[in-house]
Design a protein around this motif. Structure first.
Motif, short mmCIF file in Angstrom:
data_model
loop_
_atom_site.label_atom_id
_atom_site.label_comp_id
_atom_site.label_asym_id
_atom_site.label_seq_id
_atom_site.Cartn_x
_atom_site.Cartn_y
_atom_site.Cartn_z
N ASP A 121 0.82 -1.21 0.00
CA ASP A 121 0.00 0.00 0.00
C ASP A 121 0.86 1.27 0.00
O ASP A 121 0.55 2.23 -0.68
N GLN A 161 -3.01 8.00 6.90
CA GLN A 161 -4.31 7.43 7.25
C GLN A 161 -5.42 8.21 6.56
O GLN A 161 -5.22 9.30 6.04
N TYR A 185 -10.00 -0.47 2.58
CA TYR A 185 -9.29 0.25 3.64
C TYR A 185 -10.26 0.64 4.77
O TYR A 185 -9.96 0.47 5.95
N GLN A 207 -11.61 -2.16 6.94
CA GLN A 207 -10.57 -2.57 7.89
C GLN A 207 -10.41 -1.54 9.01
O GLN A 207 -10.20 -1.89 10.17
N GLU A 208 -10.53 -0.26 8.64
CA GLU A 208 -10.34 0.81 9.63
C GLU A 208 -11.47 0.84 10.65
O GLU A 208 -11.23 0.99 11.86
N THR A 266 -13.25 -1.56 11.64
CA THR A 266 -13.19 -2.75 12.50
C THR A 266 -11.91 -2.79 13.33
O THR A 266 -11.61 -3.81 13.97
N GLY A 267 -11.15 -1.71 13.29
CA GLY A 267 -9.93 -1.64 14.07
C GLY A 267 -8.84 -2.58 13.58
O GLY A 267 -7.98 -3.02 14.37
N GLY A 268 -8.87 -2.91 12.29
CA GLY A 268 -7.85 -3.79 11.72
C GLY A 268 -8.06 -5.26 12.03
O GLY A 268 -7.19 -6.10 11.75
N LYS A 269 -9.24 -5.60 12.58
CA LYS A 269 -9.50 -7.01 12.93
C LYS A 269 -9.88 -7.85 11.72
O LYS A 269 -9.86 -9.08 11.78
N SER A 327 -8.99 -8.82 7.80
CA SER A 327 -7.89 -8.73 6.84
C SER A 327 -8.39 -8.22 5.50
O SER A 327 -9.60 -8.08 5.27
N MET A 328 -7.45 -7.96 4.58
CA MET A 328 -7.81 -7.39 3.29
C MET A 328 -8.70 -8.31 2.45
O MET A 328 -9.53 -7.83 1.67
#
Length: 552
Positions: free
Chosen positions: A47, A114, A411, A414-415, A417-420, A422-423
């Protein structure tokens, strides 16, 4: 003389704006190439990837454009006339859209690449961030659905367009490896790839390669929906250097070519037998509480031709992670919006060269293609071939926005969900919901069965402009509270866009109820957007005012 004056005056204003207003904003933000950008600081080859400014300008310009600077301005000019539409495109791009785009890009740079959501969280609060991300995820899924259908439609309508667009994808991957892995000079990569693409455009057609065109690339829209669904999955998860960035960069040359042809056509347009759109449509009011009133309707309808919330998501989503030097933000963030404003002016010119009678019954995309075909005759190209070039240019706009919107939605999922997540599941979630909008059926106000995305689309314009207003608010909060600078240059546009969008949504609710078969879903959705937008605006304004009192 009308065409040269329209284009010439617009171009001069854009150039002056870039030099003067661009320098002003660069000074406000304190841009310096000694500051390490997120692309350099967090380079991961997926990224975060530093890019040459020419490559990044191509990616950013192609991504923010879509069909917006074509469909919006043409539709507005048909309804409200060419003069007010061009004035809004020029003024809006220079003083609202440009500062909005550049501000989002720089704010993201200063917050580790960000999204605007992170800027909202820091300067407005966590609740504001949740509201903003919820708002933008829904908007992006709709964008993916609409651009998927429109891109697939251009593929199905002309197999040659499908061939050239597929060629872009294959050559982009090769170009990515040539630039970043084999370290071939950019100018060599550009010449070789463009030669292959142009050769494909000129040489390959149903007569020269009947099996390739009529068999391999001749499919219905359902096939292309599936094909593009797979494509955007990989475009979302593959490293940006491998597909997204080089594809958008190569596509941008087609767009620059279209701008060059359109510019020449505008200057030499008096040579064409044209009937210009010289007055506003009959019974149109300048201000009023209906969709036939110029304000607020035109300022929402034009969208990307003047200002668009989608641009802030692109700038803070993918572009900020690829900017290698801070000062490139003026060219990429502000310059790209001014180029898009110029595309909007040319789009209006394609309508004018056809005239209202010639454009009757045609979609804005068809109008642009046919008008572009007429402009092409001025440089010695066949009108039919020129129209095809116009269609390929439009497809390039659509496809670049489609793949970028998918990545942006990934993006943001993912943001939020707090990065929980995956892509991979995040991307699948976005694509599946978009396809549901494509294939789920509902009805319009007359009872006719239509696709769900088509029913929701009327509200998208207002939702998109609400995103622009909220992005401007977050930028204003950062400039005032973080940089301790005057924020009027983004705060005043925020108020204009907020009031305009809220009034537009209220009109949407009013007109959705005033029909034989009211659409309660859309009306409720419009009310939700109004409440979300006003709630976040109140939170941001309170934060800035409370800080003002504390400092006093």
């Amino acid at each position: 003389m009308l065409f040269p004056m329209m284009f010439g005056i617009s171009a001069v204003i854009f150039i002056i704006g870039y030099i003067v207003y661009g320098r002003f904003m660069a000074n406000v933000y304190g841009l310096s190439d000694t500051n390490e950008t997120p692309a350099v600081k967090f380079e991961d080859g997926i990224d975060y990837c530093p890019a040459h400014p020419a490559v990044l300008l191509g990616h950013h310009f192609a991504s923010i454009a879509g069909a917006g600077p074509i469909t919006g301005p043409i539709a507005a000019a048909m309804k409200f006339g060419w003069l007010p539409t061009i004035l809004w495109c020029v003024i809006g791009s220079t003083f609202l859209g440009g500062p909005h785009d550049m501000g989002a890009l720089v704010a993201s740079l200063r917050h580790d690449g960000q999204s605007i959501g992170a800027v909202v969280e820091k300067w407005i609060g966590k609740t504001g961030k949740f509201l903003f991300l919820s708002f933008t995820i829904l908007t992006l899924i709709l964008v993916v659905a609409v651009f998927l259908v429109m891109s697939a439609g251009t593929f199905a309508a002309d197999p040659v367009v499908a061939f050239v667009s597929s060629l872009y994808i294959i050559l982009a991957i090769i170009a990515g490896f040539m630039i970043y892995r084999w370290h071939v000079p950019l100018w060599i990569v550009t010449i070789v790839m463009l030669a292959l693409i142009v050769g494909g455009c000129v040489k390959v057609n149903a007569e020269t390669a009947p099996w390739l065109i009529n068999t391999v690339f001749a499919h219905d829209i359902n096939f292309w929906n599936a094909f593009l669904g797979v494509y955007i999955f990989f475009a979302s998860i593959l490293p940006v250097w491998m597909l997204l960035q080089p594809r958008d960069y190569l596509a941008s040359y087609f767009l620059y070519f279209a701008v060059a042809i359109g510019a020449y056509g505008m200057f030499a347009g008096s040579a064409l037998d044209s009937k210009t759109v010289s007055v506003v449509a009959a019974n149109v009011r300048y201000f009023g509480f209906s969709s036939s009133a110029m304000w607020p309707a035109m300022f929402v309808l034009v969208a990307c031709g003047a200002i668009s919330g989608f641009h802030s998501l692109v700038g803070s989503g993918t572009t900020s992670k690829q900017l290698r030097k801070e000062k490139d933000a003026v060219l990429v963030g502000y310059g790209a919006m001014l180029i898009e404003g110029l595309v909007a002016v040319i789009s209006i010119g394609t309508l004018m060269v056809l005239g209202l009678e010639g454009a009757k019954g045609l979609s804005p995309v068809q109008i642009f293609s046919l008008g572009f075909g007429k402009f092409s005759t001025l440089v010695g190209l066949d009108a039919t071939f020129g129209a095809r070039l116009g269609a390929i240019a439009i497809n390039s706009f659509l496809l670049t926005s489609l793949d970028t919107a998918t990545r942006l939605a990934r993006y943001q999922v993912q943001e939020i969900t707090g990065g929980k997540v995956s892509m991979y599941p995040a991307t699948i979630f976005v694509i599946v919901l978009a396809l549901c909008l494509v294939y789920t059926k509902t009805h319009d106000v007359s009872g006719k069965v239509i696709a769900a995305w088509l029913a929701i689309w009327p509200i998208f314009g207002a939702a998109n402009q609400m995103v622009a207003a909220l992005s401007l608010l977050s930028i204003a909060a950062w400039v005032k509270l973080g940089l301790k600078k005057k924020h009027t240059f983004v705060y005043a546009p925020f108020w204009f866009m907020l009031v305009t969008t809220v009034f537009s949504l209220i009109i949407e609710v009013k007109e959705r109820f005033a029909v034989a078969q009211p659409n309660y879903l859309l009306s409720c959705l419009a009310v939700i957007l109004i409440v979300l937008g006003i709630a976040m605006s109140i939170a941001g304004i309170r934060t800035m005012h409370s800080s003002e009192k504390q400092s006093a």
